[in-house]
Write a protein that holds these residues in place. Structure first.
Motif, PDB file in Angstrom:
ATOM      1  N   THR A 188       0.825  -1.205   0.000  1.00  0.00           N
ATOM      2  CA  THR A 188       0.000   0.000   0.000  1.00  0.00           C
ATOM      3  C   THR A 188       0.861   1.258   0.000  1.00  0.00           C
ATOM      4  O   THR A 188       0.565   2.237  -0.699  1.00  0.00           O
ATOM      5  N   ARG A 190       3.871   1.617  -1.200  1.00  0.00           N
ATOM      6  CA  ARG A 190       4.467   1.786  -2.528  1.00  0.00           C
ATOM      7  C   ARG A 190       3.464   2.337  -3.522  1.00  0.00           C
ATOM      8  O   ARG A 190       3.802   3.185  -4.360  1.00  0.00           O
ATOM      9  N   ALA A 191       2.220   1.876  -3.439  1.00  0.00           N
ATOM     10  CA  ALA A 191       1.209   2.373  -4.366  1.00  0.00           C
ATOM     11  C   ALA A 191       0.905   3.848  -4.123  1.00  0.00           C
ATOM     12  O   ALA A 191       0.770   4.634  -5.066  1.00  0.00           O
ATOM     13  N   ARG A 193       2.940   6.053  -2.702  1.00  0.00           N
ATOM     14  CA  ARG A 193       4.115   6.828  -3.099  1.00  0.00           C
ATOM     15  C   ARG A 193       4.186   7.009  -4.608  1.00  0.00           C
ATOM     16  O   ARG A 193       4.507   8.097  -5.111  1.00  0.00           O
ATOM     17  N   ALA A 194       3.868   5.963  -5.337  1.00  0.00           N
ATOM     18  CA  ALA A 194       3.887   6.073  -6.797  1.00  0.00           C
ATOM     19  C   ALA A 194       2.822   7.036  -7.296  1.00  0.00           C
ATOM     20  O   ALA A 194       3.035   7.773  -8.258  1.00  0.00           O
ATOM     21  N   ALA A 195       1.669   7.050  -6.614  1.00  0.00           N
ATOM     22  CA  ALA A 195       0.608   7.965  -7.040  1.00  0.00           C
ATOM     23  C   ALA A 195       0.949   9.418  -6.743  1.00  0.00           C
ATOM     24  O   ALA A 195       0.532  10.323  -7.464  1.00  0.00           O
ATOM     25  N   THR A 197       4.196  10.747  -6.352  1.00  0.00           N
ATOM     26  CA  THR A 197       5.440  11.215  -6.966  1.00  0.00           C
ATOM     27  C   THR A 197       5.447  11.134  -8.485  1.00  0.00           C
ATOM     28  O   THR A 197       6.271  11.773  -9.124  1.00  0.00           O
ATOM     29  N   SER A 198       4.571  10.374  -9.055  1.00  0.00           N
ATOM     30  CA  SER A 198       4.572  10.247 -10.513  1.00  0.00           C
ATOM     31  C   SER A 198       4.020  11.513 -11.144  1.00  0.00           C
ATOM     32  O   SER A 198       3.076  12.121 -10.630  1.00  0.00           O
TER      33      SER A 198
END
Length: 277
Positions: A188, A190-191, A193-195, A197-198
């Protein structure tokens, strides 16, 4: 001893939610019925393989079920009534629905043999997909078939079959539940963080399309310069460019032998005849 793997939870969910069991099957046909000793050796080899397991529910929520060795003693089922040779496939398909398999009771596979009316026999091996996939089932069956051709050792020299029937305690289940929670939290994080920072997704470029240019209006001078006749045709009232096929046909049709007429009538029917000449 191992826990239930992620790829096997699909079949576990089907069992828990709908009561369905996915069953795999291998069948063999023989010209002669196999002997009792060979059939028993085949069954014993399968009993010593990874197919002979039992699934135990954990005592702590969120922990995964785990495998232990099964204590069941499987016996091959032999049918005495012959099966018609052209109905062997129907007999094998019926075993997929009627064979009593239970992963929690340790009955994960079964062997059935039936003679046919031609002097041969058909052998069926059914197994739960929760226990093994097609590759593992085929590998276990091949190893068991090879074991039937190997001379069996004497009973005194045969090592006793060791079964791991121990159960994991609550502490082991608690540790596995903590690991599952940690993996879920890490995924969760990682998901999220990706949402965050992307970079935002760019809008797709517009698809180019053909644009029609503005219609140009031709004046009388430019129309005559481009070779257009200023006299409308008698049928449509539209003008046609001089020298075109339509203009030549309209200007020449009164002179056809089949449509001969007096010159004055011809001039009235085709006003541009004199101009073309």
């Amino acid at each position: 001893m191992s826990r239930l793997q992620d790829q096997d939870f699909t079949y576990w969910f089907l069992r828990e939610a709908f009561g369905w069991d996915v069953v795999l099957q291998l069948t063999w046909t023989f010209d002669r019925a196999p002997g009792t000793a060979a059939l028993q050796a085949f069954t014993d080899a399968l009993t010593a393989s990874r197919l002979h397991r039992r699934l135990v529910r954990p005592r702590v929520p969120l922990a995964r079920p785990y495998w232990v060795r099964s204590t069941a003693d499987p016996v091959p089922s032999v049918r005495h009534d012959p099966v018609p040779a052209d109905q062997r496939d129907e007999w094998a398909r019926a075993l997929l629905r009627t064979t009593d398999l239970d992963v929690e009771a340790g009955r994960c596979w079964a062997v059935h043999v039936a003679p046919d009316d031609r002097g041969g026999a058909v052998l069926s091996l059914t197994c739960l997909h929760l226990v093994a996939d097609g590759r593992a089932l085929t590998s276990a069956a091949v190893d068991a078939a090879v074991a039937t051709r190997t001379p069996a050792p004497a009973p005194s020299a045969r090592p006793p079959r060791r079964l791991d029937v121990s159960r994991l305690g609550p502490v082991d289940d608690l540790v596995d539940a903590g690991l599952q929670l940690g993996r879920a939290a890490l995924g969760t994080a990682r998901a999220v963080r990706a949402a965050l920072t992307s970079p935002p997704a760019e809008a797709p470029a517009a698809t180019p399309y053909a644009r029609r240019g503005p219609r140009r209006r031709f004046g009388r001078r430019e129309r005559s310069r481009r070779g257009w006749s200023s006299t409308p045709t008698p049928t449509t009232g539209r003008t046609a460019p001089r020298g075109s096929a339509a203009h030549r046909i309209r200007c020449s049709w009164p002179s056809s032998p089949a449509l001969s007429m007096p010159p004055d009538t011809q001039h009235r029917a085709n006003p541009c005849a004199s101009a073309c000449r």
